[in-house]
Design an enzyme around this catalytic site. Sequence first.
Site, PDB file in Angstrom:
ATOM      1  N   TYR A  37      27.699  49.621  37.140  1.00 52.82           N
ATOM      2  CA  TYR A  37      28.991  48.957  37.336  1.00 52.82           C
ATOM      3  C   TYR A  37      30.068  49.448  36.377  1.00 52.82           C
ATOM      4  O   TYR A  37      31.220  49.016  36.461  1.00 52.82           O
ATOM      5  CB  TYR A  37      28.824  47.443  37.143  1.00 52.82           C
ATOM      6  CG  TYR A  37      27.787  46.832  38.039  1.00 52.82           C
ATOM      7  CD1 TYR A  37      28.055  46.578  39.377  1.00 52.82           C
ATOM      8  CD2 TYR A  37      26.519  46.514  37.554  1.00 52.82           C
ATOM      9  CE1 TYR A  37      27.099  46.018  40.208  1.00 52.82           C
ATOM     10  CE2 TYR A  37      25.553  45.954  38.375  1.00 52.82           C
ATOM     11  CZ  TYR A  37      25.845  45.710  39.699  1.00 52.82           C
ATOM     12  OH  TYR A  37      24.897  45.163  40.516  1.00 52.82           O
ATOM     13  N   HIS A  42      35.842  46.092  39.401  1.00 57.47           N
ATOM     14  CA  HIS A  42      35.516  44.773  38.857  1.00 57.47           C
ATOM     15  C   HIS A  42      35.371  44.809  37.340  1.00 57.47           C
ATOM     16  O   HIS A  42      35.326  43.751  36.703  1.00 57.47           O
ATOM     17  CB  HIS A  42      34.219  44.280  39.506  1.00 57.47           C
ATOM     18  CG  HIS A  42      34.226  42.831  39.886  1.00 57.47           C
ATOM     19  ND1 HIS A  42      35.366  42.068  40.018  1.00 57.47           N
ATOM     20  CD2 HIS A  42      33.189  41.984  40.167  1.00 57.47           C
ATOM     21  CE1 HIS A  42      35.049  40.830  40.367  1.00 57.47           C
ATOM     22  NE2 HIS A  42      33.739  40.757  40.453  1.00 57.47           N
ATOM     23  N   PHE A  86      25.844  38.670  34.035  1.00 53.34           N
ATOM     24  CA  PHE A  86      26.670  39.224  35.096  1.00 53.34           C
ATOM     25  C   PHE A  86      27.943  38.385  35.242  1.00 53.34           C
ATOM     26  O   PHE A  86      28.047  37.265  34.743  1.00 53.34           O
ATOM     27  CB  PHE A  86      25.887  39.307  36.401  1.00 53.34           C
ATOM     28  CG  PHE A  86      24.941  40.471  36.435  1.00 53.34           C
ATOM     29  CD1 PHE A  86      25.396  41.739  36.769  1.00 53.34           C
ATOM     30  CD2 PHE A  86      23.601  40.317  36.089  1.00 53.34           C
ATOM     31  CE1 PHE A  86      24.541  42.830  36.777  1.00 53.34           C
ATOM     32  CE2 PHE A  86      22.739  41.399  36.092  1.00 53.34           C
ATOM     33  CZ  PHE A  86      23.206  42.659  36.436  1.00 53.34           C
ATOM     34  N   ASN A  88      29.386  36.548  37.352  1.00 56.37           N
ATOM     35  CA  ASN A  88      29.398  35.180  37.880  1.00 56.37           C
ATOM     36  C   ASN A  88      28.979  34.126  36.864  1.00 56.37           C
ATOM     37  O   ASN A  88      29.127  32.929  37.112  1.00 56.37           O
ATOM     38  CB  ASN A  88      28.492  35.074  39.113  1.00 56.37           C
ATOM     39  CG  ASN A  88      29.024  35.873  40.282  1.00 56.37           C
ATOM     40  OD1 ASN A  88      30.026  36.574  40.172  1.00 56.37           O
ATOM     41  ND2 ASN A  88      28.351  35.779  41.416  1.00 56.37           N
ATOM     42  N   ASN A 134      34.913  34.829  40.605  1.00 57.21           N
ATOM     43  CA  ASN A 134      33.744  34.097  40.124  1.00 57.21           C
ATOM     44  C   ASN A 134      33.592  34.130  38.608  1.00 57.21           C
ATOM     45  O   ASN A 134      33.034  33.199  38.022  1.00 57.21           O
ATOM     46  CB  ASN A 134      32.482  34.628  40.796  1.00 57.21           C
ATOM     47  CG  ASN A 134      32.394  34.243  42.255  1.00 57.21           C
ATOM     48  OD1 ASN A 134      32.836  33.163  42.646  1.00 57.21           O
ATOM     49  ND2 ASN A 134      31.839  35.118  43.083  1.00 57.21           N
TER      50      ASN A 134
END
Length: 204
Positions: A37, A42, A86, A88, A134
């Site tokens: 990632y 993001h 993560f 969220n 989130n």
Amino acid sequence: MTSVSFLSKIQALFAPKPELPAAKWLVVGLGNPGAKYESTRHNVGYMCQDMLIDAHQQQPLTPATGYKALTTQLAPGVLAVRSTTFMNHSGQGVAPIAAALGIPAERIIVIHDELDLPAGKVRLKKGGNENGHNGLKSLTEELGTRDYLRVRIGISRPPAGMAVPDYVLEPVDHDQPGIELAAEAVDLLLAQGLSAAQNAIHSR
């Protein structure tokens, strides 16, 4: 709503943790951990935070023992914090540190990606809706308030036919203008406050 959730206060009180550096401000970069990632839309919050650490010539982020977070001192009285969870569950890494240091939401700066802004644009605000993000939802839940400061880095909406989860996990360049402008915005927030920072950044 209180500035830090009851659960986070209890965790901060009873969990065995070493001392954290004294701080009056937290600067939080949102993103997902791991090489998969690292360069995605993001993760522009991580990228901006890394740029700030480099610009201030500070030590790299290191694990904060007893917390789900990495930290480093960004400047005197300013602690950079990155959750090791993560996206969220970002609040689980940030809220206990805020509780342990007694830092109210008004002095927590959160850097994150924003679908509802054109790519490269940066906007600042205090509180407000999470707009489906989130990471922000988790922070709001764990802090017990929406009243933290936000540095919103525009990534635009996905093209027609592309799902948002796929879009935000596509790679972007680390040197795109929005990231550098967001780093400047953080410095302005710390030095001059929200109104002055908005006046300087929103015209660009």
